[in-house]
Scaffold this active site. Structure first.
Site, short mmCIF file in Angstrom:
data_model
loop_
_atom_site.label_atom_id
_atom_site.label_comp_id
_atom_site.label_asym_id
_atom_site.label_seq_id
_atom_site.Cartn_x
_atom_site.Cartn_y
_atom_site.Cartn_z
N LYS A 168 0.83 -1.22 0.00
CA LYS A 168 0.00 0.00 0.00
C LYS A 168 0.85 1.26 0.00
O LYS A 168 2.04 1.24 0.29
CB LYS A 168 -0.99 -0.04 1.17
CG LYS A 168 -2.11 -1.03 0.85
CD LYS A 168 -3.30 -0.89 1.73
CE LYS A 168 -4.38 -1.85 1.23
NZ LYS A 168 -5.39 -2.09 2.24
N ARG A 174 -3.78 -10.07 4.88
CA ARG A 174 -4.18 -10.08 3.46
C ARG A 174 -3.00 -9.61 2.63
O ARG A 174 -2.49 -8.51 2.86
CB ARG A 174 -5.38 -9.15 3.30
CG ARG A 174 -6.01 -9.14 1.92
CD ARG A 174 -7.22 -8.20 1.90
NE ARG A 174 -7.85 -8.18 0.59
CZ ARG A 174 -7.44 -7.43 -0.43
NH1 ARG A 174 -6.38 -6.63 -0.30
NH2 ARG A 174 -8.07 -7.48 -1.59
N1 HH2 Z 1 -7.54 -3.63 0.75
C1 HH2 Z 1 -7.91 -3.66 -0.54
C2 HH2 Z 1 -9.04 -4.38 -0.96
N2 HH2 Z 1 -9.78 -5.08 -0.07
N3 HH2 Z 1 -10.16 -5.79 2.15
C3 HH2 Z 1 -9.82 -5.78 3.44
N4 HH2 Z 1 -10.56 -6.46 4.34
N5 HH2 Z 1 -8.72 -5.08 3.90
C4 HH2 Z 1 -7.95 -4.35 3.06
O1 HH2 Z 1 -6.97 -3.71 3.54
C5 HH2 Z 1 -8.28 -4.32 1.67
C6 HH2 Z 1 -9.42 -5.07 1.24
C7 HH2 Z 1 -7.07 -2.93 -1.54
O2 HH2 Z 1 -6.05 -3.75 -2.05
P1 HH2 Z 1 -6.11 -4.52 -3.47
O3 HH2 Z 1 -7.19 -5.56 -3.47
O4 HH2 Z 1 -4.78 -5.06 -3.80
O5 HH2 Z 1 -6.40 -3.40 -4.50
P2 HH2 Z 1 -7.68 -3.01 -5.33
O6 HH2 Z 1 -8.72 -2.57 -4.36
O7 HH2 Z 1 -7.20 -1.90 -6.22
O8 HH2 Z 1 -8.16 -4.20 -6.12
#
Ligand code: HH2
Length: 303
Positions: free
Chosen positions: A241, A280
């Site tokens: 992040k 995660r």
């Molecule tokens: N972060 C993201 C998405 N979902 N869910 C939880 N519970 N906690 C988190 O910190 C979280 C989440 C963002 O990360 P990522 O899925 O890699 O990116 P994107 O939302 O652009 O798909």
């Protein structure tokens, strides 16, 4: 109904058990990320093809993740770090992306816990019908009452994450009175909303990077123990992040996403030692090894 419902740290994911007792060697567990999106900040566009997605799931399982988090809409915030915010995806398109992959992963890897990352109740319902074991709502039930009812009917655990605004439009200028107690209070409300609708297993997540500055994210991490007062399993998502990028570079010139692994592991260590039970991550193999040694050295064996 499940017989572990009176212990919030023993999750029953529709028949698959997950021991999330803090301070015991069973946890933290690794949740591997599988984004079936064109625009996720780290892996966007790589797994839109269902065969590619299934191959990625195979790798996530082989590398030792206990949970696979499948998402069909990016939550990428608008702003300096990631440019335009994520595209909002209609629920039919999100179902089209997610459901066949959930079905295939559940069939192929019956021991893996499949989570669906969605804030839309119809996507959650279809994901659960396809065999998913857990729902991950990044809005913490703020946008829909229906979501809690759908999850309650399934008996699955529900992750409530703290965020502000709508996904893709997360405000960057929110003024917290005290970021830790404000987020704890908001999550307490999410727990109440979930339990009032009949959800029996709630997992809480402070939502790193969602409507918070790098300083606020670091404060949340430093004071993560405060979230233990909620008496629920804590999930943390720091993987690659922008706060990691800002610490390794600067807010104006952050370290690029593909150079954030070791920084992410630093944040992961802090989260694990403060009691986070689910991590995660995009980098499953590295995180599994890292946590294996941390757990063996820092925690008592699980009974
Ligand atoms: N972060 C993201 C998405 N979902 N869910 C939880 N519970 N906690 C988190 O910190 C979280 C989440 C963002 O990360 P990522 O899925 O890699 O990116 P994107 O939302 O652009 O798909």
């Amino acid at each position: 109904m499940n017989d572990s419902s009176d212990d919030p740290y023993l999750l029953d994911c529709r028949g698959l058990r997950l021991n999330c007792m803090p301070g015991r060697e069973a946890a933290p567990h690794v949740m591997g990320i599988l984004n079936i999106t064109p625009d996720s900040f780290s892996d966007g566009g790589r797994f839109l093809d269902p065969d590619e997605a299934l191959r990625r799931a195979e790798t996530i399982v082989a590398e030792g993740a206990r949970i696979i988090d499948i998402g069909g809409e990016s939550t990428r915030p608008r702003g300096r770090a990631y440019g335009a915010g994520a595209e909002v995806v209609g629920q039919d398109e999100e179902i089209r992306r997610v459901v066949p992959v959930v079905e295939a992963v559940v069939r192929r890897f019956p021991e893996a816990i499949v989570s669906v990352d969605t804030y839309k109740p119809d996507v959650a319902r279809r994901g659960l019908e396809a065999g998913a074991h857990m729902i991950n709502d990044v809005t913490g039930l703020r946008l829909s009452d229906e979501m809690a009812r759908v999850v309650a009917a399934s008996g699955a655990p529900l992750v409530v994450m703290h965020s502000l605004g709508r996904p893709g439009e997360m405000p960057h200028d929110h003024v917290y009175e005290d970021v830790v107690s404000d987020v704890v209070t908001s999550l307490r409300e999410s727990i109440q909303r979930a339990e009032a609708a009949g959800v029996r297993q709630v997992v809480v997540d402070p939502g790193f990077g969602f409507g918070k500055t790098p300083e606020e994210n670091l404060t949340l991490l430093r004071e993560l123990r405060a979230f233990r007062t909620l008496g629920r399993t804590v999930l943390v998502g720091v993987s690659r992040k922008s706060t990691i990028g800002a610490v390794l570079g600067s807010a104006e010139d952050p370290r690029p996403v593909d150079g954030r692994l070791f920084g992410t592991l630093g944040a992961t260590a802090v989260a694990a030692l403060a009691g986070a039970a689910i991590i995660r991550t995009h980098d499953v193999a590295e995180t599994v090894d890292f946590l294996q040694v941390l757990k063996a050295a820092a925690f008592r064996p699980s009974t």
